[in-house]
Structure formats: C-alpha cells, structure tokens
Design a protein around this motif. Structure first.
Motif, PDB file in Angstrom:
ATOM      1  N   TYR A  52       0.915  -0.713  -0.098  1.00  0.00           N
ATOM      2  CA  TYR A  52      -0.101  -0.107   0.020  1.00  0.00           C
ATOM      3  C   TYR A  52       1.440   1.295   0.123  1.00  0.00           C
ATOM      4  O   TYR A  52       0.461   2.418  -0.014  1.00  0.00           O
ATOM      5  N   VAL A  53       1.802   1.272   0.092  1.00  0.00           N
ATOM      6  CA  VAL A  53       2.998   2.435   0.307  1.00  0.00           C
ATOM      7  C   VAL A  53       2.843   3.074  -0.995  1.00  0.00           C
ATOM      8  O   VAL A  53       3.241   2.275  -2.157  1.00  0.00           O
ATOM      9  N   LEU A  54       3.005   4.276  -0.989  1.00  0.00           N
ATOM     10  CA  LEU A  54       2.923   5.293  -2.620  1.00  0.00           C
ATOM     11  C   LEU A  54       4.640   5.437  -2.896  1.00  0.00           C
ATOM     12  O   LEU A  54       5.332   5.441  -2.271  1.00  0.00           O
ATOM     13  N   SER A  55       4.652   5.101  -3.996  1.00  0.00           N
ATOM     14  CA  SER A  55       6.397   4.759  -5.046  1.00  0.00           C
ATOM     15  C   SER A  55       6.416   6.626  -4.811  1.00  0.00           C
ATOM     16  O   SER A  55       5.308   6.982  -4.350  1.00  0.00           O
ATOM     17  N   LEU A  56       7.504   6.992  -5.074  1.00  0.00           N
ATOM     18  CA  LEU A  56       8.117   7.822  -5.356  1.00  0.00           C
ATOM     19  C   LEU A  56       7.429   8.812  -6.836  1.00  0.00           C
ATOM     20  O   LEU A  56       6.484  10.097  -6.171  1.00  0.00           O
ATOM     21  N   ASP A  57       7.160   8.023  -7.472  1.00  0.00           N
ATOM     22  CA  ASP A  57       6.416   8.863  -8.506  1.00  0.00           C
ATOM     23  C   ASP A  57       4.800   9.639  -7.934  1.00  0.00           C
ATOM     24  O   ASP A  57       4.051  10.523  -8.371  1.00  0.00           O
ATOM     25  N   ASP A  58       4.198   7.814  -7.682  1.00  0.00           N
ATOM     26  CA  ASP A  58       2.639   8.422  -7.235  1.00  0.00           C
ATOM     27  C   ASP A  58       2.994   9.621  -5.793  1.00  0.00           C
ATOM     28  O   ASP A  58       2.375  10.255  -5.861  1.00  0.00           O
ATOM     29  N   MET A  59       4.021   9.344  -5.080  1.00  0.00           N
ATOM     30  CA  MET A  59       3.946  10.542  -4.584  1.00  0.00           C
ATOM     31  C   MET A  59       4.345  12.230  -5.102  1.00  0.00           C
ATOM     32  O   MET A  59       3.607  12.898  -4.407  1.00  0.00           O
ATOM     33  N   ARG A  60       5.298  12.276  -6.074  1.00  0.00           N
ATOM     34  CA  ARG A  60       5.206  13.809  -6.496  1.00  0.00           C
ATOM     35  C   ARG A  60       3.812  13.891  -7.548  1.00  0.00           C
ATOM     36  O   ARG A  60       3.334  15.196  -7.546  1.00  0.00           O
ATOM     37  N   ARG A  61       3.496  12.764  -7.794  1.00  0.00           N
ATOM     38  CA  ARG A  61       1.812  12.888  -8.716  1.00  0.00           C
ATOM     39  C   ARG A  61       0.681  13.800  -7.450  1.00  0.00           C
ATOM     40  O   ARG A  61       0.413  14.511  -8.310  1.00  0.00           O
ATOM     41  N   PHE A  62       0.449  13.145  -6.250  1.00  0.00           N
ATOM     42  CA  PHE A  62       0.667  14.051  -5.582  1.00  0.00           C
ATOM     43  C   PHE A  62       0.740  15.173  -3.979  1.00  0.00           C
ATOM     44  O   PHE A  62      -0.165  15.266  -3.154  1.00  0.00           O
ATOM     45  N   GLY A  63       1.450  15.136  -5.421  1.00  0.00           N
ATOM     46  CA  GLY A  63       1.785  16.846  -4.552  1.00  0.00           C
ATOM     47  C   GLY A  63       2.706  16.041  -3.276  1.00  0.00           C
ATOM     48  O   GLY A  63       2.751  17.874  -2.478  1.00  0.00           O
ATOM     49  N   TYR A  64       3.348  15.740  -3.068  1.00  0.00           N
ATOM     50  CA  TYR A  64       4.058  15.201  -1.647  1.00  0.00           C
ATOM     51  C   TYR A  64       5.740  15.987  -2.313  1.00  0.00           C
ATOM     52  O   TYR A  64       5.480  16.142  -3.061  1.00  0.00           O
ATOM     53  N   VAL A  65       6.210  16.137  -1.039  1.00  0.00           N
ATOM     54  CA  VAL A  65       7.451  16.956  -1.133  1.00  0.00           C
ATOM     55  C   VAL A  65       8.240  15.537  -0.630  1.00  0.00           C
ATOM     56  O   VAL A  65       8.500  15.265   0.050  1.00  0.00           O
ATOM     57  N   VAL A  66       9.120  14.997  -1.581  1.00  0.00           N
ATOM     58  CA  VAL A  66      10.042  14.077  -2.253  1.00  0.00           C
ATOM     59  C   VAL A  66      11.778  14.853  -1.371  1.00  0.00           C
ATOM     60  O   VAL A  66      12.152  13.292  -0.903  1.00  0.00           O
ATOM     61  N   PRO A 114      -8.521  11.629  -9.990  1.00  0.00           N
ATOM     62  CA  PRO A 114      -7.404  13.107  -9.425  1.00  0.00           C
ATOM     63  C   PRO A 114      -8.117  14.344 -10.413  1.00  0.00           C
ATOM     64  O   PRO A 114      -8.537  13.731 -11.543  1.00  0.00           O
ATOM     65  N   PRO A 115      -8.096  15.571  -9.725  1.00  0.00           N
ATOM     66  CA  PRO A 115      -7.945  15.295  -8.508  1.00  0.00           C
ATOM     67  C   PRO A 115      -8.659  15.989  -7.331  1.00  0.00           C
ATOM     68  O   PRO A 115      -8.118  15.828  -5.915  1.00  0.00           O
ATOM     69  N   TYR A 116     -10.038  15.376  -7.669  1.00  0.00           N
ATOM     70  CA  TYR A 116     -11.427  15.002  -6.984  1.00  0.00           C
ATOM     71  C   TYR A 116     -10.612  14.237  -5.332  1.00  0.00           C
ATOM     72  O   TYR A 116      -9.921  13.307  -5.999  1.00  0.00           O
ATOM     73  N   ARG A 117     -10.924  14.490  -4.384  1.00  0.00           N
ATOM     74  CA  ARG A 117     -10.443  13.610  -3.571  1.00  0.00           C
ATOM     75  C   ARG A 117     -12.122  13.225  -2.195  1.00  0.00           C
ATOM     76  O   ARG A 117     -12.637  13.849  -2.206  1.00  0.00           O
ATOM     77  N   ARG A 118     -12.059  12.025  -1.718  1.00  0.00           N
ATOM     78  CA  ARG A 118     -13.310  11.930  -0.971  1.00  0.00           C
ATOM     79  C   ARG A 118     -13.506  13.054   0.612  1.00  0.00           C
ATOM     80  O   ARG A 118     -11.782  12.215   1.077  1.00  0.00           O
ATOM     81  N   PRO A 160       0.250  -2.967  -8.520  1.00  0.00           N
ATOM     82  CA  PRO A 160       1.788  -1.804  -9.387  1.00  0.00           C
ATOM     83  C   PRO A 160       1.113  -0.588  -9.520  1.00  0.00           C
ATOM     84  O   PRO A 160       0.469  -0.645 -10.492  1.00  0.00           O
ATOM     85  N   PRO A 161       2.016   0.359  -9.588  1.00  0.00           N
ATOM     86  CA  PRO A 161       1.757   1.250 -10.467  1.00  0.00           C
ATOM     87  C   PRO A 161       2.181   1.501 -11.790  1.00  0.00           C
ATOM     88  O   PRO A 161       3.500   0.354 -12.241  1.00  0.00           O
ATOM     89  N   LYS A 162       1.244   2.040 -12.673  1.00  0.00           N
ATOM     90  CA  LYS A 162       1.253   2.132 -13.746  1.00  0.00           C
ATOM     91  C   LYS A 162       2.264   3.182 -14.556  1.00  0.00           C
ATOM     92  O   LYS A 162       3.065   3.660 -14.123  1.00  0.00           O
ATOM     93  N   ALA A 163       2.265   3.559 -15.564  1.00  0.00           N
ATOM     94  CA  ALA A 163       2.592   4.236 -16.203  1.00  0.00           C
ATOM     95  C   ALA A 163       3.466   6.118 -15.455  1.00  0.00           C
ATOM     96  O   ALA A 163       2.012   6.153 -15.234  1.00  0.00           O
ATOM     97  N   LYS A 164       3.984   6.941 -15.562  1.00  0.00           N
ATOM     98  CA  LYS A 164       4.033   8.295 -14.970  1.00  0.00           C
ATOM     99  C   LYS A 164       2.701   9.295 -15.670  1.00  0.00           C
ATOM    100  O   LYS A 164       2.505   8.842 -17.193  1.00  0.00           O
ATOM    101  N   ALA A 165       2.241   9.667 -14.711  1.00  0.00           N
ATOM    102  CA  ALA A 165       1.267  10.645 -15.234  1.00  0.00           C
ATOM    103  C   ALA A 165       1.265  12.376 -14.567  1.00  0.00           C
ATOM    104  O   ALA A 165       1.993  12.190 -13.499  1.00  0.00           O
TER     105      ALA A 165
END
Length: 546
Positions: free
Chosen positions: A245-259, A477-481, A529-534
């Motif tokens: 369940y841990v986010l990959s670095l690409d997913d973290m960048r995608r959702f606005g995390y500071v990595v 995205p970018p909507y969230r529940r 698993p994560p797919k292509a970058k977005a």
C-alpha cells in the motif's frame, strides 16, 4: 411323436453311445466335436396341435354321431432362443446382446435433488411475503411457516418504523431471510420455538435511525458483523502487511508530496507581514497584517457546487445555499495559503524523518494535523499520532515560531481555540524532535491527504499510505473524497460531527484513517503496482465541501 425343429443337431449327445432315445435330438455322427454346454430350458415353439373338434348334432335320429370340425388356432410368434455356452453364462460382464436381456429403462444421471424447503418467494413492498414451497419439501407445515413469517414481518415493521419510508422493502426482505435462517438450523420439533426466540431477540434491539444502524439485519447479519468487528479490532497492522500500500515516489510526486528538500535557505523568512498577497477566502489582494490590524473579509466558508433550480443549473454554496454571485455569509480577516515547496521551505526548513533510535521508533503509525492561518501562511497548530492498535501516543499543540502571529484560528475546521492554543509550549522544531523518537525512515505513516500534514510539519517521508488514494473519488484526481464520508460508508462511524464551530479532532481523524486501512486490508485486495507516469494534478481538497 412331433417332428423336431433341429436346433440340437449340431451338438453331440452328452450320453454318447449310452443314449436310449429312439429319436435323439442331438448329433450321433462319428467325429462330432464335443462341446460342453449347459442345458438351459428354453421356450420351444408350439408344435402343430391336433385339430380340435367341436361336436355337431347329426340329422340322424338313431345312433347319434358327432362330426369333428377343426378349430383355427394362431401359431406362436415367439422366436427360439439359442443355447448359451458355459463361458457366456458364467461371465459376470456378459453383454445384453449375449444374454438376450431386454434393455433397462434410461435413468437420470447426476446427484439426487435434495429438497431443502427454503422459501423462494420474493419480498414485497406492500406486505408480508408469501412462501412458495412445496409441502413435500418442507419438514414443517406450510401454514405454520407462513404464520411464523407473518409474525416476523410484523415485528420487523415495528423495529424499522423510522426507516421504512425510505426503505419500504426492508422489513419484507429481512423477515424472509430470518425465517430461512431459522428453518435451516432447526427441525420439525424445534422450528416453532426457534422463531419465537428470534422474535424475542427482535424486541430487545435498539430502534435504528438509518439503514446502516447496528440493529438493522437478520440474526445472521448481526452475527457476521460482530465476527467482522472482532476480527477488525484484533487486527494489528504490521509493516509487512502495508508494503503493497505504500506510495511510490512517482505517485507521491503525482499527488503533491515533497520528496526532497527544496533549494534555498530554510527558515530565512518565517513571516511575510506587510507583503501583498491574494486572499484565500475572497480571492482579493490584501496586505498581510496581524489579527488586530487585519482588514475585514466577507466570504463564504463553504464550497460552490452545481445544482438545478426550476430546471436551471446554478452554482450554490454549501455553507448557506446561496448563489455563487451572492455576498458572503461569514466575516473575518484576510488570510493566505502557500503550497509551493520553496515558499514553505523559506518559512520553516524541511528535513527528513531519520528517527533517533531503533528502540523507540514504531513500524506503523497514523498521523493527523490541524492548521491555523498566520502571518507566515497556514501553519500547524496540533499534531496527533496513534500506533498500529489505535492507541494515542502523541498529541501536542504547537507554538508558532518567533515572528509568526496567528491571524485566524480557523476553529470551524481546525477545532483550535485561543484557549487551547494558549496551552502550546513546544515550537515546531521541538515537536519534530519528539516525533523523531517515534517515526523513523522505515516507519509507515498512515493519513488522509497526508501530503498536507507532512508539508505543514516540514517533514519528508517516503513510506506513506494515503486513504485518499486507497479510496479514490469517482471522478478521479484531482478530486478527493472526504474522510468523514469514507468513515460513514465503510466503517459506519460518524466523525467530525461537532457542528459548525467545534471543528475536527486530529486524534479522531488519525484513528479513522487507521481503521480505513484496516478495513481495506481485510476486505479488499492490495492496490495494483504503479503504472505509467502521469503529470501531477492540481489537488482539490473537497473535505470541507462534502
């Protein structure tokens, strides 16, 4: 003596030279090969019968003489059967053709059909359902079962009185299922008492106010929920369980995390008092001032949404249901919000969560923060952390850095009041040092829209599980529940219900995020698993809107 048919002429006589028959049926020719046969009596065709005579009176009066008139008789049509050899008679696998047996009747193949007596009637919206069961397939009389079903239906109607207007078939569905459950676990001697016990249990239930209430359902439903709750309560999440369940670095960048740590000097400009900013509430330019000097802002604290009024599509606010072009319903100071990592780093420096020892750091924690508006933008004012069992292990109010003043406590959403903030003793740097004793680089942090919490903590962490990603918005995205919507739907819990002025509880929210991940682990497969970058979308926080 009748003439022979000649069926035994090919067989040598078993008595050979000792035969005393005048006309033997068997073969007495020399050189005939002896064949061992069993003399099985067979049905022979009827020999021509002597003509039957029927007496006919003579015309002569003296010396009565009767003339014989032959009577016609149908010849037998039964064919003669061939004799069987010893091998054919003694073989257990002889065919029907060899034994001349008539073919058996075709039989139905497959497992036998078991009559269970389970009702097949569908629930109705107008009254008690009617059983459609054959009397031969039910161990209990059908009138008795129908009467018991009617009693169950009546008591379900009383129990669901408050929710039947919005769920008209609920009593019918549950009474039918309850009768089926009782029937399956009972017999003809215990059926009636088992139904009576179920009715007594219905009377002891609390009256539900919604279809998701704990007392809604059959006895089987309640038992299944209790078992699931027990399994849920005893589940203690481990790091190994959460790795998928841990986010990959690409997913973290995608959702606005500071990595990574942004460039520039961290903490060089804690506040921006006197600068011109754009108000987060009314979108008007203003000069950043302290609370007592701040200019008044008239705004809507809710979010605009689309709605049709008299067939016309209009944009209304969730806070007051007024049109989007109307004047604001709330008054307060102008505030601003910064999201760029460089700007945040300039207010307070980012740093990695390395931890301060393996003895005290935990494998799994859930974290939530509450924020207030200051002269340095939005800053953290409360931090709460719970462990993998949901036990609170850290809950502190945060004092602002030197030179940073609170403009608005944002109590409606943060739950922070001036009285609560007055108890804050530790600045953010000290709070981060305390968190490092609990959170190491390998600790899995659980949160909802966790990038916002980590940003306000100025924490860079690469082992994150985000419930906003695990339970995505239907529009993507970018909507969230909203967290409270997820908690209500999947956990049956009501959170953030303090009203319009009380706000959230970071402890309650962190426990809710932990429980949502528990639910996902128990009821759904791990995310793929994560797919292509977005490209990274612009995050829209609809938590307050929903």
């Amino acid at each position: 003596m009748f003439s022979t048919v000649g069926l035994f002429e090919s067989l040598p006589c078993p008595e050979k030279h000792n035969c005393r028959r005048v006309k033997c049926l068997f073969n007495h020719r020399p050189g005939a090969k002896e064949v061992h046969t069993l003399h099985i009596p067979v049905e022979q065709p009827a020999a021509p019968a002597p003509p039957a005579t029927a007496p006919v009176a003579s015309s002569s009066t003296s010396g009565t003489q009767r003339s014989q008139i032959p009577a016609q008789k149908a010849a037998s049509s039964v064919p003669a059967k061939r004799p069987l050899s010893y091998a054919q008679v003694s073989s257990p696998n002889r065919t029907k053709e060899a034994s001349n047996e008539p073919p058996r009747k075709l039989q139905r193949t497959g497992p036998p059909t078991v009559a269970t007596g389970v009702p097949t009637a569908a629930p109705t919206s107008t009254g008690c359902p009617v059983l459609r069961v054959s009397a031969a397939h039910s161990y209990a009389p059908i009138p008795v079962r129908q009467s018991m079903l009617k009693n169950l239906y009546d008591h379900f109607c009383v129990l669901y009185k408050a929710i039947l207007p919005t769920n008209p078939t609920l009593a019918s569905e549950h009474s039918l299922r309850q009768e089926e459950e009782v029937y399956k676990r009972s017999n003809k001697h215990t059926y009636r008492n088992a139904v009576i016990s179920s009715i007594a249990a219905l009377k002891r239930r609390a009256f539900p106010d919604s279809a998701s209430h704990a007392s809604v359902g059959t006895e089987g439903d309640l038992a299944a929920r209790a078992e699931a709750a027990q399994k849920f309560a005893t589940l203690r999440l481990t790091r190994a369980q959460l790795v998928p369940y841990v986010l990959s670095l690409d997913d973290m960048r995608r959702f606005g995390y500071v990595v990574e740590v942004p460039p520039g000097e961290g903490g060089a400009q804690p506040a921006d008092e006197g600068a011109v900013k754009t108000c987060e509430r009314c979108a008007q330019p203003f000069m950043v001032k302290r609370k007592e000097e701040a200019d008044e802002c008239v705004y809507h604290w809710g979010k605009a949404f689309s709605n049709k009024v008299n067939g016309e599509k209009r944009r209304l606010y969730t806070c007051c249901s007024r049109p989007s072009e109307s004047e604001g319903c709330e008054r307060g100071p102008h505030v601003f919000y910064e999201s760029a990592p460089e700007d945040l780093h300039r207010r307070h420096p980012f740093s990695y969560s390395h931890g301060r020892g393996t003895d005290t750091t935990l494998d799994v924690v859930a974290l939530d923060c509450e924020m207030v508006y200051t002269t340095g933008g939005m800053r953290v004012a409360r931090v709460s952390v719970v462990d993998a069992a949901g036990k609170e292990i850290f809950d502190e109010f945060v004092r602002m850095d030197d030179g940073v003043e609170v403009i608005d406590f944002n109590t409606r959403f943060s739950g922070i009041t001036p009285e609560l903030y007055a108890s804050a003793r530790l600045p953010l740097a000290s709070v981060r040092a305390s968190l490092d004793t609990l959170i190491g680089a390998r600790t899995v942090i659980i949160g909802h829209a966790l990038e916002n919490d980590l940003k306000t903590l100025r924490m860079i962490h690469h082992c994150c599980v985000d419930t906003a990603v695990l339970f995505p918005h239907p529009s993507g995205p970018p909507y969230r529940r909203a967290l409270r919507t997820l908690a209500k739907e999947f956990l049956g819990k009501t959170i953030q219900s303090g009203g319009g002025t009380v706000g959230h509880s970071s402890v309650e929210d962190s426990i809710a995020t932990l429980d949502l991940v528990r639910w996902h682990v128990l009821n759904r497969p791990p995310p793929p698993p994560p797919k292509a970058k977005a490209p990274a979308p612009e995050v829209i926080d609809v938590d307050a809107m929903l």
